[in-house]
Design a protein around this motif. Structure first.
Motif, mmCIF file in Angstrom:
data_model
loop_
_atom_site.group_PDB
_atom_site.id
_atom_site.type_symbol
_atom_site.label_atom_id
_atom_site.label_comp_id
_atom_site.label_asym_id
_atom_site.label_seq_id
_atom_site.Cartn_x
_atom_site.Cartn_y
_atom_site.Cartn_z
ATOM 1 N N LEU A 1 31.150 48.465 70.973
ATOM 2 C CA LEU A 1 29.746 48.912 70.832
ATOM 3 C C LEU A 1 29.274 48.843 69.242
ATOM 4 O O LEU A 1 28.350 48.992 69.301
ATOM 5 N N VAL A 2 30.266 48.677 68.549
ATOM 6 C CA VAL A 2 29.710 48.758 67.057
ATOM 7 C C VAL A 2 29.940 47.361 66.538
ATOM 8 O O VAL A 2 30.978 46.634 66.613
ATOM 9 N N SER A 3 29.167 46.981 65.603
ATOM 10 C CA SER A 3 29.105 45.924 64.800
ATOM 11 C C SER A 3 30.342 45.889 63.895
ATOM 12 O O SER A 3 30.674 46.867 63.197
ATOM 13 N N PRO A 4 30.972 44.771 63.798
ATOM 14 C CA PRO A 4 32.208 44.681 62.700
ATOM 15 C C PRO A 4 31.941 44.954 61.262
ATOM 16 O O PRO A 4 30.854 44.844 60.910
ATOM 17 N N GLU A 5 32.760 45.459 60.714
ATOM 18 C CA GLU A 5 32.529 45.866 59.233
ATOM 19 C C GLU A 5 33.055 44.577 58.378
ATOM 20 O O GLU A 5 34.073 44.174 58.426
ATOM 21 N N LEU A 6 31.933 44.277 57.323
ATOM 22 C CA LEU A 6 32.397 43.271 56.456
ATOM 23 C C LEU A 6 33.179 43.534 55.356
ATOM 24 O O LEU A 6 32.774 44.688 54.705
ATOM 25 N N ILE A 7 34.486 43.323 55.310
ATOM 26 C CA ILE A 7 35.289 43.642 54.040
ATOM 27 C C ILE A 7 35.337 42.627 53.028
ATOM 28 O O ILE A 7 35.794 41.398 53.433
ATOM 29 N N ASP A 8 34.932 42.829 51.867
ATOM 30 C CA ASP A 8 34.813 41.743 50.815
ATOM 31 C C ASP A 8 35.635 41.938 49.716
ATOM 32 O O ASP A 8 35.413 42.968 49.106
ATOM 33 N N ILE A 9 36.486 41.085 49.250
ATOM 34 C CA ILE A 9 37.249 40.981 48.171
ATOM 35 C C ILE A 9 36.995 40.059 47.055
ATOM 36 O O ILE A 9 37.870 39.592 46.464
ATOM 37 N N THR A 10 35.742 39.460 47.110
ATOM 38 C CA THR A 10 35.537 38.356 46.388
ATOM 39 C C THR A 10 35.961 38.345 44.798
ATOM 40 O O THR A 10 36.531 37.680 44.129
ATOM 41 N N GLU A 11 35.387 39.708 44.275
ATOM 42 C CA GLU A 11 35.495 39.678 43.073
ATOM 43 C C GLU A 11 36.829 39.842 42.613
ATOM 44 O O GLU A 11 37.271 39.193 41.559
ATOM 45 N N ASP A 12 37.913 40.558 43.109
ATOM 46 C CA ASP A 12 39.339 40.432 43.022
ATOM 47 C C ASP A 12 39.969 39.027 43.106
ATOM 48 O O ASP A 12 40.892 38.536 42.253
ATOM 49 N N PHE A 13 39.296 38.316 44.201
ATOM 50 C CA PHE A 13 39.818 37.029 44.309
ATOM 51 C C PHE A 13 39.530 36.092 43.251
ATOM 52 O O PHE A 13 40.281 35.373 42.593
ATOM 53 N N VAL A 14 38.261 36.089 42.648
ATOM 54 C CA VAL A 14 37.848 35.323 41.799
ATOM 55 C C VAL A 14 38.610 35.633 40.267
ATOM 56 O O VAL A 14 38.857 34.846 39.573
ATOM 57 N N ASN A 15 38.947 37.087 40.205
ATOM 58 C CA ASN A 15 39.694 37.444 38.851
ATOM 59 C C ASN A 15 40.843 36.750 39.144
ATOM 60 O O ASN A 15 41.330 36.267 37.900
ATOM 61 N N ILE A 16 41.594 36.611 40.289
ATOM 62 C CA ILE A 16 42.940 35.945 40.057
ATOM 63 C C ILE A 16 42.712 34.532 39.616
ATOM 64 O O ILE A 16 43.489 33.989 38.774
#
Length: 140
Positions: free
Chosen positions: A96-111
């Motif tokens: 009944l609850v929308s999924p939560e967006l988990i975002d690690i873009t900054e960490d990925f781009v740093n790699i």
């Protein structure tokens, strides 16, 4: 023998299509190790292999609920034409609850930057090329 035959076919296809090598096994392995060992989760990706027209997975235009298989999914590295990475996923929180967006873009781009891996960004998606026909579209 099968591995050598497959690699020979890949090299022939690369030559025939005039592709430029961007990544090598060392760079792929460094990226793989950093993703697996330092990120909150292994981000989902879509892969295009040199000898195949079919993409894996076929659909990858929206955020997804699953993680990427960075340990075994992209090997052998010499066969990867490109991967399209979306460093985020939709975490299920209940029916009944929308999924939560988990975002690690900054960490990925740093790699990518730390390892000097060239990439191309398109919205929330990062393209990492094993081989490409025009390297001028890449960011370092």
């Amino acid at each position: 023998m099968v591995l050598n035959r497959n690699k020979t076919r890949v090299v022939e296809a690369i030559t025939e299509r005039n592709l430029i090598s961007i990544m090598n096994d060392t760079k792929w392995r460094e990226l793989q190790d950093e993703v697996v060992n330092t990120l909150l989760f292994p981000p989902p990706y879509q892969a295009k292999y040199v000898l195949e027209d079919l993409l894996h997975p076929e659909e990858f235009e929206k955020d997804v609920w699953y993680w990427g298989d960075w340990k075994e999914g992209i090997v052998p590295f010499y066969n990867v034409e490109w991967i399209k990475v979306r460093p985020r996923y939709l975490k299920h929180r209940g029916s009944l609850v929308s999924p939560e967006l988990i975002d690690i873009t900054e960490d990925f781009v740093n790699i990518l930057k730390e390892l000097s891996i060239p990439y191309r960004q398109d919205n929330n998606t990062y393209f990492i090329y094993g081989y490409i026909s025009d390297a001028s579209v890449l960011t370092l």
